[in-house]
Design a protein around this motif. Structure first.
Motif, PDB file in Angstrom:
ATOM      1  N   ASP A  41       0.820  -1.222   0.000  1.00  0.00           N
ATOM      2  CA  ASP A  41       0.000   0.000   0.000  1.00  0.00           C
ATOM      3  C   ASP A  41       0.849   1.265   0.000  1.00  0.00           C
ATOM      4  OD1 ASP A  41      -2.305  -1.504  -0.043  1.00  0.00           O
ATOM      5  OD2 ASP A  41      -2.539  -1.479   2.133  1.00  0.00           O
ATOM      6  N   SER A  42       2.025   1.191   0.608  1.00  0.00           N
ATOM      7  CA  SER A  42       2.956   2.303   0.654  1.00  0.00           C
ATOM      8  C   SER A  42       4.347   1.762   0.342  1.00  0.00           C
ATOM      9  CB  SER A  42       2.928   2.929   2.047  1.00  0.00           C
ATOM     10  OG  SER A  42       3.870   3.953   2.146  1.00  0.00           O
ATOM     11  N   CYS A  43       5.032   2.395  -0.600  1.00  0.00           N
ATOM     12  CA  CYS A  43       6.333   1.910  -1.059  1.00  0.00           C
ATOM     13  C   CYS A  43       7.339   3.057  -1.026  1.00  0.00           C
ATOM     14  CB  CYS A  43       6.197   1.353  -2.478  1.00  0.00           C
ATOM     15  SG  CYS A  43       7.734   0.773  -3.204  1.00  0.00           S
TER      16      CYS A  43
ATOM     17  N   TYR B 267      12.877  -4.496  -2.993  1.00  0.00           N
ATOM     18  CA  TYR B 267      12.774  -5.202  -1.724  1.00  0.00           C
ATOM     19  C   TYR B 267      11.338  -5.706  -1.589  1.00  0.00           C
ATOM     20  CZ  TYR B 267      17.226  -2.991  -0.796  1.00  0.00           C
ATOM     21  OH  TYR B 267      18.532  -2.584  -0.885  1.00  0.00           O
ATOM     22  N   ILE B 268      11.200  -7.015  -1.417  1.00  0.00           N
ATOM     23  CA  ILE B 268       9.889  -7.664  -1.461  1.00  0.00           C
ATOM     24  C   ILE B 268       9.631  -8.362  -0.127  1.00  0.00           C
ATOM     25  CG2 ILE B 268       8.494  -9.404  -2.642  1.00  0.00           C
ATOM     26  CD1 ILE B 268      10.543  -8.882  -5.058  1.00  0.00           C
ATOM     27  N   GLN B 269       8.461  -8.098   0.437  1.00  0.00           N
ATOM     28  CA  GLN B 269       8.069  -8.761   1.677  1.00  0.00           C
ATOM     29  C   GLN B 269       6.608  -9.165   1.556  1.00  0.00           C
ATOM     30  OE1 GLN B 269       9.123  -6.631   5.212  1.00  0.00           O
ATOM     31  NE2 GLN B 269       9.140  -8.509   6.385  1.00  0.00           N
ATOM     32  N   ASP B 270       6.326 -10.390   1.953  1.00  0.00           N
ATOM     33  CA  ASP B 270       4.962 -10.935   1.897  1.00  0.00           C
ATOM     34  C   ASP B 270       4.371 -10.813   0.494  1.00  0.00           C
ATOM     35  OD1 ASP B 270       5.097 -11.543   4.649  1.00  0.00           O
ATOM     36  OD2 ASP B 270       4.442  -9.508   5.167  1.00  0.00           O
TER      37      ASP B 270
ATOM     38  N   ILE C 195       6.127  -5.585  -3.338  1.00  0.00           N
ATOM     39  CA  ILE C 195       7.291  -4.703  -3.382  1.00  0.00           C
ATOM     40  C   ILE C 195       7.086  -3.619  -2.331  1.00  0.00           C
ATOM     41  CG2 ILE C 195       8.623  -3.070  -4.781  1.00  0.00           C
ATOM     42  CD1 ILE C 195       7.579  -4.726  -7.253  1.00  0.00           C
ATOM     43  N   GLU C 196       8.047  -3.527  -1.408  1.00  0.00           N
ATOM     44  CA  GLU C 196       7.949  -2.557  -0.308  1.00  0.00           C
ATOM     45  C   GLU C 196       8.868  -1.365  -0.497  1.00  0.00           C
ATOM     46  OE1 GLU C 196       7.745  -3.676   3.637  1.00  0.00           O
ATOM     47  OE2 GLU C 196       5.895  -4.739   3.202  1.00  0.00           O
ATOM     48  N   SER C 197       9.935  -1.564  -1.273  1.00  0.00           N
ATOM     49  CA  SER C 197      10.921  -0.501  -1.427  1.00  0.00           C
ATOM     50  C   SER C 197      11.679  -0.722  -2.729  1.00  0.00           C
ATOM     51  CB  SER C 197      11.879  -0.532  -0.232  1.00  0.00           C
ATOM     52  OG  SER C 197      12.854   0.467  -0.338  1.00  0.00           O
ATOM     53  N   VAL C 198      12.108   0.393  -3.350  1.00  0.00           N
ATOM     54  CA  VAL C 198      12.885   0.334  -4.588  1.00  0.00           C
ATOM     55  C   VAL C 198      14.010   1.352  -4.479  1.00  0.00           C
ATOM     56  CG1 VAL C 198      12.851   0.547  -7.104  1.00  0.00           C
ATOM     57  CG2 VAL C 198      10.794  -0.229  -5.902  1.00  0.00           C
TER      58      VAL C 198
END
Length: 131
Positions: free
Chosen positions: A24-26, A102-105, A108-111
């Motif tokens: 929802d937020s990256c 960066y991938i969690q669950d 993509i959570e961060s780039v």
């Protein structure tokens, strides 16, 4: 598969498809080193000024970040790619990119993005479109 499928949706300029791969937020650290917090809503107008996009991976390298993950394991993927954005005003944005996703669950959570300008991608696009 997540990155390849996300790139397909991106190349099809399918906003709903692209955001389905992101949390929802990256956090995105752009090519200039500036950090942005991007939500699904921020993607809604991303393709508005574009006629088309071509984003082709040259290499995808998966990494596992076990000891730094809390509470669940985080996966990281390094993607080397070439991207061209054909804008409605007739201009062309072309970059060689190196990005860490960066991938969690499963999202993509961060780039973290790195890149350089490209003058011409004609040879690369013709080669890569064969895949």
């Amino acid at each position: 598969d997540l990155i390849i499928n996300m790139m397909r949706e991106y190349n099809n300029m399918n906003t709903a498809g692209v955001v389905s791969f992101f949390s929802d937020s990256c956090d995105i650290i752009d090519l200039n080193g500036k950090t942005h917090i991007i939500t699904h809503k921020n993607f809604e107008t991303f393709f508005n000024n574009l006629d088309s996009v071509n984003w082709y991976p040259m290499a995808i390298i998966p990494l596992k970040l076990k000891e730094y993950s809390n509470p669940s394991p985080m996966t990281s993927v390094i993607v080397q790619s070439v991207e061209a954005r054909y804008k409605k005003d007739g201009s062309l944005w072309v970059k060689d990119l190196l990005e860490v996703f960066y991938i969690q669950d499963g999202k993509i959570e961060s780039v973290d993005q790195y890149g350089k300008e490209r003058e011409d991608i004609t040879d690369d696009v013709e080669f890569l479109e064969g895949f």
